[in-house]
Scaffold this active site. Structure first.
Site, PDB file in Angstrom:
ATOM      1  N   ARG A  11     -75.153 -20.108  55.077  1.00 23.41           N
ATOM      2  CA  ARG A  11     -76.319 -20.648  54.385  1.00 23.41           C
ATOM      3  C   ARG A  11     -77.325 -19.539  54.072  1.00 23.41           C
ATOM      4  NH1 ARG A  11     -78.120 -25.288  58.438  1.00 23.41           N
ATOM      5  NH2 ARG A  11     -79.637 -25.771  56.784  1.00 23.41           N
ATOM      6  N   THR A  56     -72.842 -29.923  58.434  1.00 32.57           N
ATOM      7  CA  THR A  56     -71.621 -29.270  57.955  1.00 32.57           C
ATOM      8  C   THR A  56     -70.430 -30.059  58.469  1.00 32.57           C
ATOM      9  OG1 THR A  56     -72.639 -27.074  57.939  1.00 32.57           O
ATOM     10  CG2 THR A  56     -70.241 -27.152  58.027  1.00 32.57           C
ATOM     11  N   LEU A  83     -70.645 -26.167  64.676  1.00 28.86           N
ATOM     12  CA  LEU A  83     -70.997 -26.361  63.273  1.00 28.86           C
ATOM     13  C   LEU A  83     -72.364 -27.030  63.221  1.00 28.86           C
ATOM     14  CD1 LEU A  83     -67.679 -27.805  61.736  1.00 28.86           C
ATOM     15  CD2 LEU A  83     -68.486 -25.449  61.641  1.00 28.86           C
ATOM     16  N   ASP A  84     -73.135 -26.720  62.182  1.00 27.97           N
ATOM     17  CA  ASP A  84     -74.416 -27.400  62.001  1.00 27.97           C
ATOM     18  C   ASP A  84     -74.188 -28.899  61.839  1.00 27.97           C
ATOM     19  OD1 ASP A  84     -75.699 -24.954  62.036  1.00 27.97           O
ATOM     20  OD2 ASP A  84     -75.694 -24.749  59.856  1.00 27.97           O
ATOM     21  N   LYS A  85     -75.208 -29.666  62.148  1.00 26.65           N
ATOM     22  CA  LYS A  85     -75.115 -31.125  62.066  1.00 26.65           C
ATOM     23  C   LYS A  85     -74.558 -31.586  60.723  1.00 26.65           C
ATOM     24  CE  LYS A  85     -78.084 -35.205  61.714  1.00 26.65           C
ATOM     25  NZ  LYS A  85     -79.484 -35.678  61.620  1.00 26.65           N
TER      26      LYS A  85
END
Length: 336
Positions: free
Chosen positions: A264, A163, A159-161
Site C-alpha cells: 500500500r 486485504t 494480512l491487513d483487515k
C-alpha cells in the site's frame, strides 16, 4: 493475569486461556508508612506490581477501587498510612481475547503441521484495540486444540483487515519455528494482485526498494522515508504490470520483505494508490469499498517434509466485479 497478546513471550497459550475464564479477583491491602502521601495510582502500582499503572488507573475510573469502603475515583488522590484499599482486579479485554470462537474457515490446505487459509476481507487477524474477539486467531483456537500451545495460535504472518487472500498458519511448534526462519530468509514467495488508480507510468516490471517507517505527520500511517531518516526499515516490492487503462491498472506484486502496509505504501509513493484504500489516498470505484489488494499466491517448501508447495487463490467476487467494470483484463495464468 498475564497479557496473552504478548505472544512472543508466551510459550503456552493455556495460561492465557485460564486467565480469560477467571473471575474478577478481590485484592485487599493496607497502605504502609513508607507510602504515606503517595498518589493513589503510584501506590497501587507499588502494592500490586504485576499490573500496569494504566490498568490500575482504569480500574479506579471504573469504580473498582475502594478506599476505606468508599470508591476511589481519582488517580491523583493522596493516601495516608494505614488506609485500607480493596481492588477488584477485573479481566481486561486483552485477557479475554485468547479464547476459542468457532467460525467457518476457508481452509485451502491442512496437515498435522501446516494450514493455508483464505482470509476474507474484513476479518481481523490478531486481537487488538477495537477487535478483541471474532478474529482469525479466535477461530484457529476453536479449529484445533494445538493452537492454544503456540504463540499467536500459529500465525506466522498477517494480512491487513481489508486485504483478502492466502495466509500460512503453523499447527506445530516445529513447523512454526521453521516457517518463521523461512520467512525471515525470504524463502516464502508471496504474490499479490493490486488494483490501483491511474494509468501505469513505470516500467512493465519495476523493483521498488524504498525504506518504510512510521509517517511523522500521521502516526496511524506508514510512509516511504529517506535513507538517512531514523526509524526506516528496508522494504522491497517487485511490481509487474498486468493491464492498464486510463482510470486504473492491475498489478502483480511480489514481497521480498514484510513491512507493515508495504504494498500500500510503495504503490502510493509511486502515485498509484490502491482503489478503495482511503488511508493512503485511494477512492471507492466500481463498488470496491475496501483496499484493492488480494494475496493470490504462496510458494514455499513444506516446513517439516521439505516438499515444494504452491497455492493459488483467485480474488473474491468484489475484486472481480471491480475488475470487470474497470475494463481491465485479468488472466488467471499469471506467470510465477
Amino acid at each position: 493475569m498475564k497479557d496473552p497478546l504478548a505472544f512472543e513471550a508466551e510459550e503456552s497459550g493455556e495460561e492465557a486461556g485460564e486467565d480469560a475464564s477467571a473471575a474478577a479477583e478481590l485484592r485487599a491491602c493496607d497502605v504502609p508508612a513508607e507510602l504515606h502521601r503517595w498518589r493513589a495510582d503510584r501506590a497501587l502500582a507499588h502494592l500490586i506490581p504485576e499490573f500496569s499503572r494504566s490498568y490500575l488507573q482504569q480500574l479506579m475510573a471504573d469504580g473498582a477501587v475502594m478506599l476505606q469502603g468508599a470508591p476511589l475515583w481519582k488517580a491523583a488522590s493522596r493516601l495516608s498510612a494505614g488506609d485500607r484499599l480493596t481492588v477488584e482486579l477485573r479481566p481486561t479485554p486483552q485477557a479475554q481475547a485468547f479464547v476459542a470462537q468457532p467460525m467457518a474457515l476457508d481452509v485451502v490446505f491442512e496437515d498435522e503441521h501446516l494450514m493455508v487459509v483464505h482470509k476474507p476481507a474484513g476479518l481481523v487477524v490478531h486481537p487488538a484495540a477495537g477487535h478483541w474477539s471474532g478474529t482469525l486467531l479466535n477461530g484457529l483456537l476453536a479449529h484445533h486444540p494445538g493452537a492454544a500451545t503456540l504463540p499467536r495460535a500459529g500465525i506466522v504472518h498477517r494480512l491487513d483487515k481489508d486485504t483478502s487472500g492466502l495466509m500460512l498458519v503453523a499447527k506445530s511448534r516445529l513447523a512454526m519455528d521453521a516457517l518463521v526462519r523461512a520467512i525471515a530468509a525470504r524463502e516464502v514467495q508471496r504474490e499479490y494482485l493490486a488494483l490501483v488508480h491511474g494509468a501505469w507510468q513505470g516500467a512493465s516490471v519495476l523493483d521498488i526498494d524504498q525504506p518504510i517507517g512510521r509517517d511523522v505527520h500521521n502516526r496511524l500511517r506508514m510512509a516511504v522515508l529517506r535513507p538517512e531518516a531514523t526509524g526506516g526499515k528496508s522494504a522491497r516490492t517487485t511490481v509487474t504490470l498486468l493491464d492498464t487503462q486510463a482510470q486504473a491498472s492491475l498489478l502483480a506484486c511480489k514481497l521480498h520483505t514484510g513491512r507493515t502496509h508495504q504494498i500500500r505504501v510503495h504503490l502510493s509513493w509511486m502515485g498509484h494508490c490502491l482503489v478503495g484504500d482511503a488511508v493512503y489516498g485511494g477512492r471507492v470505484l466500481w463498488g470496491l469499498t475496501r483496499q484493492g489488494l488480494h494475496a493470490r499466491r504462496l510458494r514455499l517448501d513444506h516446513p517439516v517434509s521439505g516438499a515444494p508447495l504452491d497455492f493459488v487463490c483467485e480474488p473474491p467476487a468484489d475484486f472481480m466485479d471491480a475488475l470487470s467494470q474497470s475494463g481491465l483484463h485479468y488472466n488467471p495464468a499469471i506467470p510465477g
